[in-house]
Design a protein around this motif. Structure first.
Motif, PDB file in Angstrom:
ATOM      1  N   PHE A 106       0.744  -1.127  -0.011  1.00  0.00           N
ATOM      2  CA  PHE A 106       0.093  -0.039   0.048  1.00  0.00           C
ATOM      3  C   PHE A 106       0.958   1.451  -0.021  1.00  0.00           C
ATOM      4  N   LYS A 107       1.848   1.331   1.035  1.00  0.00           N
ATOM      5  CA  LYS A 107       2.570   2.267   0.965  1.00  0.00           C
ATOM      6  C   LYS A 107       3.612   2.598  -0.335  1.00  0.00           C
ATOM      7  N   ASN A 108       4.031   1.446  -0.820  1.00  0.00           N
ATOM      8  CA  ASN A 108       4.951   1.652  -2.217  1.00  0.00           C
ATOM      9  C   ASN A 108       4.024   2.238  -3.169  1.00  0.00           C
ATOM     10  N   ALA A 109       2.866   1.661  -3.208  1.00  0.00           N
ATOM     11  CA  ALA A 109       2.080   2.106  -4.359  1.00  0.00           C
ATOM     12  C   ALA A 109       1.608   3.478  -4.137  1.00  0.00           C
ATOM     13  N   LEU A 110       1.146   4.139  -2.904  1.00  0.00           N
ATOM     14  CA  LEU A 110       1.007   5.616  -2.989  1.00  0.00           C
ATOM     15  C   LEU A 110       2.175   6.452  -3.360  1.00  0.00           C
ATOM     16  N   ASP A 111       3.466   5.696  -2.825  1.00  0.00           N
ATOM     17  CA  ASP A 111       4.644   6.718  -3.132  1.00  0.00           C
ATOM     18  C   ASP A 111       4.647   6.581  -4.696  1.00  0.00           C
ATOM     19  N   SER A 112       4.282   5.530  -5.301  1.00  0.00           N
ATOM     20  CA  SER A 112       4.609   5.730  -6.732  1.00  0.00           C
ATOM     21  C   SER A 112       3.458   6.483  -7.325  1.00  0.00           C
ATOM     22  N   MET A 113       2.481   6.755  -6.852  1.00  0.00           N
ATOM     23  CA  MET A 113       1.211   7.652  -7.428  1.00  0.00           C
ATOM     24  C   MET A 113       1.918   9.092  -7.424  1.00  0.00           C
ATOM     25  N   ASN A 134      -3.414  13.174  -3.272  1.00  0.00           N
ATOM     26  CA  ASN A 134      -4.401  13.845  -2.389  1.00  0.00           C
ATOM     27  C   ASN A 134      -4.635  12.577  -1.205  1.00  0.00           C
ATOM     28  N   LEU A 135      -3.865  11.681  -0.932  1.00  0.00           N
ATOM     29  CA  LEU A 135      -3.873  10.912   0.195  1.00  0.00           C
ATOM     30  C   LEU A 135      -2.784  11.284   1.175  1.00  0.00           C
ATOM     31  N   PRO A 136      -2.876  10.901   2.425  1.00  0.00           N
ATOM     32  CA  PRO A 136      -1.689  11.332   3.236  1.00  0.00           C
ATOM     33  C   PRO A 136      -0.766  10.226   3.283  1.00  0.00           C
ATOM     34  N   GLY A 137       0.209  10.432   3.864  1.00  0.00           N
ATOM     35  CA  GLY A 137       1.254   9.344   3.896  1.00  0.00           C
ATOM     36  C   GLY A 137       0.998   8.255   4.822  1.00  0.00           C
ATOM     37  N   VAL A 180      -9.616   2.942   7.064  1.00  0.00           N
ATOM     38  CA  VAL A 180     -10.824   3.658   6.729  1.00  0.00           C
ATOM     39  C   VAL A 180     -10.710   5.124   6.334  1.00  0.00           C
ATOM     40  N   PRO A 181     -10.070   5.657   6.815  1.00  0.00           N
ATOM     41  CA  PRO A 181     -10.020   7.077   6.124  1.00  0.00           C
ATOM     42  C   PRO A 181      -9.482   7.197   4.825  1.00  0.00           C
ATOM     43  N   TYR A 182      -8.479   6.017   4.398  1.00  0.00           N
ATOM     44  CA  TYR A 182      -7.942   5.821   2.898  1.00  0.00           C
ATOM     45  C   TYR A 182      -9.142   5.356   2.060  1.00  0.00           C
ATOM     46  N   GLY A 183      -9.954   4.330   2.619  1.00  0.00           N
ATOM     47  CA  GLY A 183     -10.989   3.987   1.823  1.00  0.00           C
ATOM     48  C   GLY A 183     -12.009   4.849   1.656  1.00  0.00           C
TER      49      GLY A 183
END
Length: 391
Positions: A24-31, A36-39, A47-50
């Protein structure tokens, strides 16, 4: 903490522990920061990410695209469906090139005669050794897609594991279907080559005789002979390149001790070949004449209208569906007891390897995941191969 199917598959594919948090973290970093998502940190509440995914379909699309591309090889390598004949893959076709296997026949020497110097005995006479390049090629060219409705499918996940299980399942649907289809068409390439007389045949009465013939040709192929292939090319195959393919129907009847001994590196060093079980070899039906496609052909499922529309002509000799109009059966797959062959006789070359991609429709809030593949399935008639048929 339990792993999702995506995390487990990634762990197995890479050989070290990979968690859902890391994926999850690696994918968000790649994006990138524009997602617009917090680290994200291990153990953060999902839940907040969902909720962010639910409110921002484009962000969800970016995540799906990143996962499909970044972990594409994981999905392929760890797919539930497997192609036992994958070891015949050779890589990617060179750009602009045509794959052709050239086989050189041996040239038999003559008795030395110093007195003969004219005609065909002249030192300037031309003598072209036999060079053969005949192959049967079938193209496996496919596409498929799977849809995820962004604002509906994201509503039901309470944690990251459930979320990744869903993503993995949607992609796996595509990959498993493609792997199974490639496996079938690889077997069909062998069946069609056999039906067309490109593979030499031996017929036996029972399984005991089948065992003897498997062992005989697994050894025989190591010696030069013109009887080891259907073209009469004087060929030998290195022991490490000899493959034995056996369908399940006969495999379960073959003596377990025979398999253990015949292919045991210590007991039978001269016969250490690769033994592969397949579920079955397909029947082969072909068109006995040029066939003009009718609406009846499509309605009855004999012809795929996307490939052959009404009014188009299917050439004589093309593969047909069982019992189709103008079709005749050329091979009963259940009669194939085993195929012994040179590993280079069957070759799979990718023009486009299995590839995953995505496209997003922000208006309707859904994402399509696409799969594409184009592979040349080839059989080389001049190399050693022998089908052992059951009566």
């Amino acid at each position: 903490m339990p792993q999702s199917k995506l995390a487990k598959a990634t762990t197995e594919a890479l050989g070290h522990q990979v968690t859902d948090d890391q994926i999850f973290k690696n994918a968000l970093d790649s994006m990138g920061p524009e997602n617009n998502l917090p680290g994200y940190h291990a153990g953060d509440n999902f839940v907040p990410y969902g909720q962010s995914f639910l409110n921002n379909p484009e962000t969800y699309f970016d995540y799906l695209n990143t996962i499909a591309v970044k972990y594409g090889l994981v999905f392929i390598k760890q797919s539930l469906a497997q192609n036992p004949l994958y070891n015949f893959k050779r890589g990617q076709i060179p750009y602009g090139g045509k794959i052709e296997s050239v086989v050189f026949d041996t040239i038999s020497p003559k008795v030395y005669r110093p007195d003969k110097i004219t005609g065909s005995e002249s030192p300037f006479a031309q003598n072209f050794g036999r060079v053969v390049g005949k192959t049967y090629t079938q193209w496996f060219d496919i596409e498929s897609s799977n849809t995820i409705v962004d604002t509906q499918d994201t509503m039901f996940f309470q944690n990251l594991q459930q979320f990744h299980d869903f993503v993995y399942g949607k992609v796996a649907q595509l990959v498993n279907g493609a792997v199974l289809d490639e496996f079938y068409h690889t077997k069909l390439t062998l069946s069609k080559s056999l039906a067309d007389g490109m593979i030499a045949k031996t017929t036996v009465d029972n399984v005991k005789e089948l065992q003897k013939q498997i062992l005989y040709y697994a050894r025989r192929f190591q010696y030069f002979s013109r009887d080891n292939n259907s073209m009469g090319i004087n060929q030998a195959t290195h022991v490490s390149d000899i493959e034995v393919l056996v369908p399940l129907k006969t495999s379960i009847d073959i003596d377990v001790d025979f398999v253990a001994n015949a292919f045991n590196p210590e007991l039978f060093k001269a016969t250490q070949v690769h033994f592969t079980e397949v579920d079955a070899f397909p029947d082969v039906w072909t068109y006995s004449a040029d066939h003009v496609v009718t609406s009846d052909d499509i309605d009855k499922g004999y012809v795929d209208g996307r490939v052959h529309p009404v009014g188009s002509t299917i050439k004589k000799g093309s593969i047909a569906t069982a019992n189709a109009t103008d079709a005749e059966q050329k091979l009963v797959g259940d009669k194939v007891g085993a195929i012994v062959l040179d590993r280079d006789a069957l070759q799979l070359w990718d023009a486009l390897p299995l590839t995953l991609s995505t496209i997003n429709n922000p208006k309707k809030r859904y994402t399509n995941i696409f799969l594409n593949q184009k592979t040349a399935l080839m059989f080389v008639q001049a190399l050693n191969s022998r089908a052992i048929m059951l009566k």
